[in-house]
Design an enzyme around this catalytic site. Structure first.
Site, short mmCIF file in Angstrom:
data_model
loop_
_atom_site.label_atom_id
_atom_site.label_comp_id
_atom_site.label_asym_id
_atom_site.label_seq_id
_atom_site.Cartn_x
_atom_site.Cartn_y
_atom_site.Cartn_z
N LYS A 55 11.07 28.06 -16.25
CA LYS A 55 10.70 27.16 -17.19
C LYS A 55 10.77 25.53 -16.64
CE LYS A 55 8.94 24.94 -20.77
NZ LYS A 55 9.66 24.93 -22.04
N ILE A 56 11.74 25.16 -16.04
CA ILE A 56 12.12 24.06 -15.49
C ILE A 56 10.81 23.60 -14.49
CG2 ILE A 56 13.61 22.56 -14.16
CD1 ILE A 56 15.81 24.09 -15.53
#
Length: 312
Positions: free
Chosen positions: A175-176
């Protein structure tokens, strides 16, 4: 595998994103009870058939509890703080966190959940509230595979795709990395849009061409209305994007991965924060690029397809 319609679900965090996701479950016939620090923000969920909890403790008898909060410190507080979800004798079976937090913070939460005998999944999402309401979210999940298999029917009701990527905190890194691309693509989109407009091309025409080309994407299409209309109603703010870039660059240092384009974009995001426009959508990067280019933007009164099934 869990039957989603017979699973009792708790939901913590009904901001713009959390409310849209909880509504998806409630609309699908799932038994949802929601809590938010400011209870008024959860009130609209009642129209979708959800119930409201006056305290976190009221969610301890739930089978599964989702959390969608702004920071790691808030996540820790709602789970382990005074009268937190996991501080009583009765505990839910599974906690699923969809917030964007660091790998390290998520690992600490996972350990604390394990000590209490509570299964924990990291399940951050790609999309904004508008995307969530359209059922077009993408979810990435990590944690115990057996737990994931049990709750997959719930997760599948939240969006169009769910990807299991392994044990531990792998979903956090995914996600990052995703949000780093979000910022880099938006900055690039701002630059080329300003270039085209300063050269005499109307924004809507340029973006229509781009979106129908091989370089277009679901993201460039649903960001186009904001660019055309200069509508910066917040879906994701520069402050939140700056947080994710900090997390991403920290991970890059730890893994010895050079990220020069990401680092430069981080400075441009910081510049947007420095202007004080922190409560608007991060699409304000377009305004900053135009100002740096000596171009004054005006809204264009043209209907634009956002790719989510309706023009705006």
């Amino acid at each position: 595998m869990t039957d989603a319609t017979t699973t009792r679900v708790g939901w913590i965090g009904t901001g713009r994103m959390g409310a849209a996701m909880a509504a998806r479950l409630a609309d699908a016939g799932v038994d949802v009870t929601a809590w938010n620090r400011t209870i008024a923000k959860a009130e609209p969920l009642k129209e979708h058939g959800a119930s409201l909890a006056e305290s976190l403790g009221a969610l301890r008898d739930r089978d599964v509890v989702f959390t969608m909060v702004s920071t790691a410190s808030v996540l820790e507080k709602v789970l382990f703080g005074d009268d937190g979800l996991l501080t009583g004798d009765e505990l839910p079976g599974v906690v699923i966190d969809s917030s964007t937090v660091s790998v390290e913070s998520s690992a600490e939460v996972r350990r604390a959940c394990a000590e209490r005998g509570v299964a924990y999944l990291a399940a951050p999402v790609s999309g904004n509230p508008k995307v969530a309401r359209a059922g077009a979210l993408s979810l990435v999940v990590s944690g115990d595979r057996e737990t994931y298999d049990q709750v997959a029917p719930l997760l599948e009701r939240l969006g169009r795709s769910v990807t299991y990527v392994g044990e531990g905190e792998t979903a956090r890194l995914v996600k990052i990395a995703h949000n780093l691309m979000l910022g880099v693509v938006t900055q690039t989109l701002a630059e080329i849009t300003v270039l085209a407009e300063k050269g005499g091309v109307q924004r809507h025409a340029f973006l229509e061409f781009l979106n129908d080309s091989v370089m277009g994407s679901a993201f460039t299409r649903y960001k186009s209305p904001a660019f055309v209309h200069l509508d910066y109603t917040p879906t994701f703010t520069p402050i939140l994007l700056r947080k994710d870039f900090d997390l991403g660059l920290t991970a890059a240092r730890a893994l010895d991965v050079p990220m020069p384009v990401t680092a430069l974009t981080a400075q441009l995001i910081q510049a947007s924060v420095g202007t004080g426009r922190v409560d608007e959508d991060f699409a304000v990067l377009l305004d900053l690029q135009a100002a740096a280019s000596g171009l004054r933007l005006e809204p264009e009164d043209v209907a634009v397809d956002d790719g989510l099934g309706r023009p705006s």
